[in-house]
Design an enzyme around this catalytic site. Sequence first.
Site, PDB file in Angstrom:
ATOM      1  N   GLU A 227       0.738  -1.414  -0.085  1.00 31.86           N
ATOM      2  CA  GLU A 227      -0.197  -0.184  -0.206  1.00 31.86           C
ATOM      3  C   GLU A 227       0.745   1.038   0.116  1.00 31.86           C
ATOM      4  O   GLU A 227       0.656   2.294  -0.753  1.00 31.86           O
ATOM      5  CB  GLU A 227      -0.998  -0.094   1.196  1.00 31.86           C
ATOM      6  CG  GLU A 227      -1.988  -0.942   0.976  1.00 31.86           C
ATOM      7  CD  GLU A 227      -3.273  -0.343   0.050  1.00 31.86           C
ATOM      8  OE1 GLU A 227      -3.190   0.644  -0.437  1.00 31.86           O
ATOM      9  OE2 GLU A 227      -3.993  -1.384  -0.424  1.00 31.86           O
TER      10      GLU A 227
ATOM     11  N   ASN B 199      -8.289   9.981  -3.766  1.00 34.84           N
ATOM     12  CA  ASN B 199      -9.007   9.230  -4.760  1.00 34.84           C
ATOM     13  C   ASN B 199     -10.199  10.069  -5.161  1.00 34.84           C
ATOM     14  O   ASN B 199     -11.113  10.123  -4.576  1.00 34.84           O
ATOM     15  CB  ASN B 199      -9.792   8.076  -3.966  1.00 34.84           C
ATOM     16  CG  ASN B 199      -8.803   7.103  -3.121  1.00 34.84           C
ATOM     17  OD1 ASN B 199      -7.682   6.430  -3.855  1.00 34.84           O
ATOM     18  ND2 ASN B 199      -8.874   7.086  -1.850  1.00 34.84           N
TER      19      ASN B 199
ATOM     20  N   ASP C  17     -14.391   9.093  -5.420  1.00 32.68           N
ATOM     21  CA  ASP C  17     -15.464   9.290  -4.236  1.00 32.68           C
ATOM     22  C   ASP C  17     -14.725  10.475  -3.508  1.00 32.68           C
ATOM     23  O   ASP C  17     -15.345  10.689  -2.363  1.00 32.68           O
ATOM     24  CB  ASP C  17     -15.475   8.156  -3.352  1.00 32.68           C
ATOM     25  CG  ASP C  17     -14.274   7.449  -2.525  1.00 32.68           C
ATOM     26  OD1 ASP C  17     -13.153   8.199  -2.726  1.00 32.68           O
ATOM     27  OD2 ASP C  17     -14.186   6.381  -2.049  1.00 32.68           O
TER      28      ASP C  17
ATOM     29  N   SER D  66     -12.268  10.845  -1.548  1.00 33.87           N
ATOM     30  CA  SER D  66     -11.857  10.329  -0.235  1.00 33.87           C
ATOM     31  C   SER D  66     -10.117  10.221  -0.366  1.00 33.87           C
ATOM     32  O   SER D  66      -9.731  10.423  -1.444  1.00 33.87           O
ATOM     33  CB  SER D  66     -12.196   9.156   0.044  1.00 33.87           C
ATOM     34  OG  SER D  66     -11.639   8.015  -0.621  1.00 33.87           O
TER      35      SER D  66
ATOM     36  N   ASP E  14      -6.424   8.395   1.110  1.00 31.18           N
ATOM     37  CA  ASP E  14      -5.804   7.310   2.023  1.00 31.18           C
ATOM     38  C   ASP E  14      -4.704   7.793   2.543  1.00 31.18           C
ATOM     39  O   ASP E  14      -3.948   8.374   2.274  1.00 31.18           O
ATOM     40  CB  ASP E  14      -5.475   6.198   1.109  1.00 31.18           C
ATOM     41  CG  ASP E  14      -6.738   5.551   0.177  1.00 31.18           C
ATOM     42  OD1 ASP E  14      -7.759   5.493   0.741  1.00 31.18           O
ATOM     43  OD2 ASP E  14      -6.511   5.057  -0.669  1.00 31.18           O
TER      44      ASP E  14
ATOM     45  N   ASN F 237      -8.463   4.733   4.674  1.00 31.70           N
ATOM     46  CA  ASN F 237      -9.505   5.729   3.956  1.00 31.70           C
ATOM     47  C   ASN F 237     -10.077   6.317   4.934  1.00 31.70           C
ATOM     48  O   ASN F 237     -10.637   6.031   5.708  1.00 31.70           O
ATOM     49  CB  ASN F 237     -10.346   4.799   3.077  1.00 31.70           C
ATOM     50  CG  ASN F 237     -11.144   5.527   2.020  1.00 31.70           C
ATOM     51  OD1 ASN F 237     -12.095   6.221   2.316  1.00 31.70           O
ATOM     52  ND2 ASN F 237     -10.570   5.907   0.798  1.00 31.70           N
TER      53      ASN F 237
END
Length: 85
Positions: free
Chosen positions: A10, A21, A24, A26, A28, A35
């Site tokens: 990740e 992101n 949406d 959002s 991370d 998230n």
Amino acid sequence: MERVCTAYHESGFNTGAVNFNPGDKSTDYGIFQINSRRWCKDDRTPKSHNICRTPCSAFLQDNITQAVQCAKTVVSSQGMSEWYV
């Protein structure tokens, strides 16, 4: 072991990793790329569920205690399916 592999894939073990992101809207955060839509609270994601009851900025610290605690919450709730790696 799964969490170690997740952290590597990740973020490359980068505690300061942040990825937006656009789909949406959002973000991370941190070593586990937790998230903001569900797990933590930031200023960009107004409708966060904040299930871990933690500001997302806490996951950007070199001390990963809070990130590990939240990752445990994620796994308890969703299993490893929350991550795509």
